[in-house]
Design a protein around this motif. Structure first.
Motif, mmCIF file in Angstrom:
data_model
loop_
_atom_site.group_PDB
_atom_site.id
_atom_site.type_symbol
_atom_site.label_atom_id
_atom_site.label_comp_id
_atom_site.label_asym_id
_atom_site.label_seq_id
_atom_site.Cartn_x
_atom_site.Cartn_y
_atom_site.Cartn_z
ATOM 1 N N SER A 167 0.825 -1.203 0.000
ATOM 2 C CA SER A 167 0.000 0.000 0.000
ATOM 3 C C SER A 167 0.860 1.254 0.000
ATOM 4 O O SER A 167 0.537 2.241 -0.669
ATOM 5 C CB SER A 167 -0.921 0.035 1.221
ATOM 6 O OG SER A 167 -1.837 -1.027 1.174
ATOM 7 N N LYS A 187 3.908 5.796 -5.534
ATOM 8 C CA LYS A 187 3.846 5.945 -6.989
ATOM 9 C C LYS A 187 2.795 6.984 -7.384
ATOM 10 O O LYS A 187 3.028 7.825 -8.254
ATOM 11 C CB LYS A 187 3.537 4.608 -7.654
ATOM 12 C CG LYS A 187 4.702 3.667 -7.672
ATOM 13 C CD LYS A 187 4.352 2.364 -8.363
ATOM 14 C CE LYS A 187 5.521 1.392 -8.292
ATOM 15 N NZ LYS A 187 5.223 0.124 -8.951
ATOM 16 N N ASN A 188 1.632 6.921 -6.743
ATOM 17 C CA ASN A 188 0.561 7.878 -7.047
ATOM 18 C C ASN A 188 0.962 9.305 -6.686
ATOM 19 O O ASN A 188 0.731 10.243 -7.449
ATOM 20 C CB ASN A 188 -0.730 7.494 -6.323
ATOM 21 C CG ASN A 188 -1.369 6.261 -6.898
ATOM 22 O OD1 ASN A 188 -1.159 5.899 -8.048
ATOM 23 N ND2 ASN A 188 -2.160 5.583 -6.085
ATOM 24 N N LYS A 228 2.307 1.743 -3.484
ATOM 25 C CA LYS A 228 1.270 2.245 -4.392
ATOM 26 C C LYS A 228 1.013 3.728 -4.131
ATOM 27 O O LYS A 228 0.919 4.535 -5.060
ATOM 28 C CB LYS A 228 -0.018 1.442 -4.222
ATOM 29 C CG LYS A 228 -1.101 1.839 -5.188
ATOM 30 C CD LYS A 228 -2.324 0.968 -5.046
ATOM 31 C CE LYS A 228 -3.399 1.412 -6.036
ATOM 32 N NZ LYS A 228 -4.605 0.594 -5.928
#
Length: 61
Positions: free
Chosen positions: A6, A12-13, A9
């Motif tokens: 998580s 990256k976002n 992720k």
């Protein structure tokens, strides 16, 4: 947020969003945020280290 997938992720976002705004994230920035999200450093340490990175960047210019 201690779930490594998580966190990756989210990283990256967030990086994509920052880059869309025209800013660059260095590996140092990413490592600092990752340490904070993993609970390896306190919020106070994060702020102190982030300010240190800002000052280093200003000194390079």
């Amino acid at each position: 947020m201690n779930d490594k997938p998580s966190i990756e992720k989210a990283m990256k976002n967030a990086k994509a969003s920052v880059e869309l705004e025209g800013f660059d994230l260095t590996e140092e920035h990413e490592q600092l945020v990752r340490k904070s999200l993993l609970g390896e450093i306190t919020h106070e340490q994060f702020v102190e280290m982030a300010l240190e990175l800002v000052h280093q960047r200003k000194d390079r210019k």
